[in-house]
Design a protein around this motif. Structure first.
Motif, PDB file in Angstrom:
ATOM      1  N   CYS A   1      -0.399  -2.334  -9.210  1.00  0.00           N
ATOM      2  CA  CYS A   1       0.649  -1.867  -8.291  1.00  0.00           C
ATOM      3  C   CYS A   1       0.686  -0.346  -8.237  1.00  0.00           C
ATOM      4  CB  CYS A   1       2.010  -2.414  -8.718  1.00  0.00           C
ATOM      5  SG  CYS A   1       2.179  -4.209  -8.557  1.00  0.00           S
ATOM      6  N   TRP A   2       0.498   0.300  -9.372  1.00  0.00           N
ATOM      7  CA  TRP A   2       0.521   1.763  -9.406  1.00  0.00           C
ATOM      8  C   TRP A   2      -0.716   2.349  -8.731  1.00  0.00           C
ATOM      9  CZ3 TRP A   2       3.714   5.629  -9.930  1.00  0.00           C
ATOM     10  CH2 TRP A   2       3.209   6.909 -10.163  1.00  0.00           C
ATOM     11  N   GLU A   3      -1.877   1.802  -9.028  1.00  0.00           N
ATOM     12  CA  GLU A   3      -3.114   2.335  -8.478  1.00  0.00           C
ATOM     13  C   GLU A   3      -3.156   2.190  -6.958  1.00  0.00           C
ATOM     14  OE1 GLU A   3      -6.976   4.088  -8.591  1.00  0.00           O
ATOM     15  OE2 GLU A   3      -5.227   4.092  -9.918  1.00  0.00           O
ATOM     16  N   TYR A   4      -2.593   1.095  -6.443  1.00  0.00           N
ATOM     17  CA  TYR A   4      -2.616   0.831  -5.003  1.00  0.00           C
ATOM     18  C   TYR A   4      -1.211   0.900  -4.401  1.00  0.00           C
ATOM     19  CZ  TYR A   4      -7.434  -0.644  -5.624  1.00  0.00           C
ATOM     20  OH  TYR A   4      -8.784  -0.675  -5.914  1.00  0.00           O
ATOM     21  N   ARG A   5      -0.381   1.757  -4.973  1.00  0.00           N
ATOM     22  CA  ARG A   5       1.024   1.848  -4.556  1.00  0.00           C
ATOM     23  C   ARG A   5       1.167   2.238  -3.086  1.00  0.00           C
ATOM     24  NH1 ARG A   5      -0.505   5.859  -7.793  1.00  0.00           N
ATOM     25  NH2 ARG A   5      -0.069   8.055  -7.299  1.00  0.00           N
ATOM     26  N   HIS A   6       0.299   3.115  -2.593  1.00  0.00           N
ATOM     27  CA  HIS A   6       0.407   3.539  -1.195  1.00  0.00           C
ATOM     28  C   HIS A   6       0.067   2.385  -0.246  1.00  0.00           C
ATOM     29  CE1 HIS A   6       1.034   7.572  -2.604  1.00  0.00           C
ATOM     30  NE2 HIS A   6      -0.161   7.632  -3.179  1.00  0.00           N
TER      31      HIS A   6
ATOM     32  N   THR B   1       2.903  -0.190  -0.431  1.00  0.00           N
ATOM     33  CA  THR B   1       4.102   0.306   0.265  1.00  0.00           C
ATOM     34  C   THR B   1       3.944   0.163   1.772  1.00  0.00           C
ATOM     35  OG1 THR B   1       4.547   1.892  -1.507  1.00  0.00           O
ATOM     36  CG2 THR B   1       5.591   2.303   0.619  1.00  0.00           C
TER      37      THR B   1
END
Length: 266
Positions: free
Chosen positions: A60-65, A68
């Motif tokens: 989720c953090w690595e692909y947060r953009h 979102t």
């Protein structure tokens, strides 16, 4: 505070983080390492849930953009709706089969012999897939059709067998059905969010009574280790795939599986 238990939690978190997204089977490694360091304080099932959450958070953090964009675009953006639908389609086969047969699978296959055999067979399959002429037709995750997602989801069912590797099954399945190596890997990452999230939620609910405030330190240690090392593994794997295939992972699986079987026999 039991510092030995904290150290074991750190080791298990590192193992989960490194192996969850490499095609080498996190479940198989957790079973083997857990047995090796005698990590069984009666709450190991809850602990496995916690460290899986760490791996999910890393994706989720690595692909947060990207995530979102998809979430905010769901009400009106056809591309976001298509992406979300593909994730749902890819998620359903393993969810249904797992719900129906997970108890049987755990009873018969959660043992060292089954894990070692799956390591070897999975390694041979990776070598076979990599040896085939590569002519991918899908070069972006956004271009995947619902059929592509379903094919990857059906391949993911094999990952219910410990030692197979969820990422290995989905990536190899994706490549067999025409996905570019990087696309198959990225989709495997995304597909891991609902799959691991559902499994974690179910196990957390099932073992809720085993939770205790006394275990917060152990759980936090495992979660942080899993998050950090899963994040590193994701970034390393995507860079590695720029000029390499999965052969090294295949040979690692075969070597480890052979070693385990040799130890068991002798």
């Amino acid at each position: 505070m039991d510092f030995l238990l904290l150290f074991k939690a750190l080791i298990m978190g590192i193992v989960e983080g490194i192996t969850e997204f490499f095609p080498i089977s996190s479940t198989g490694h957790l079973i083997l390492v857990g047995d090796l360091i005698n990590f069984d304080d009666g709450k190991d099932k809850v602990f496995e849930v916690v460290i899986q959450l760490g791996a999910i958070l890393a994706v989720c953090w690595e692909y947060r953009h990207k995530l979102t964009e998809v979430i905010t675009g769901l009400p009106r953006d056809p591309a976001a709706q298509k992406f979300a639908l593909n994730i749902l389609i890819g998620f359903l086969p393993a969810a249904i089969i797992g719900f129906l047969f997970i108890k049987t699978i755990k009873f018969y296959l959660f043992n060292a012999v089954a894990v070692a055999s799956a390591f070897i067979i999975g390694g041979l399959i990776i070598l076979w897939v990599e040896s085939r002429p590569q002519a991918p037709r899908v070069h972006r995750v956004e271009d995947m059709t619902w059929r592509d997602a379903l094919n990857v989801g059906l391949a993911q069912v094999l990952a219910l067998i410990p030692g197979t590797s969820r990422s290995g099954a989905t990536i190899m399945g994706g490549m067999l059905f025409g996905l570019d190596r990087r696309v198959a890997t990225e989709f495997s990452f995304f597909l891991g969010i609902p799959v691991l999230g559902a499994a974690s939620g179910y196990n957390l609910f099932k073992h809720w009574n085993a939770l205790s405030s006394d275990d917060i330190g152990v759980f936090v240690m495992g979660l942080l280790a899993s998050f950090v090392f899963a994040l590193l593994a994701i970034r390393l794997l995507m860079r590695y795939l720029t000029g390499h295939g999965f052969g090294v992972f295949a040979w690692y699986r075969i070597a480890l599986g052979t070693l385990i079987l040799a130890v068991l026999v002798t």
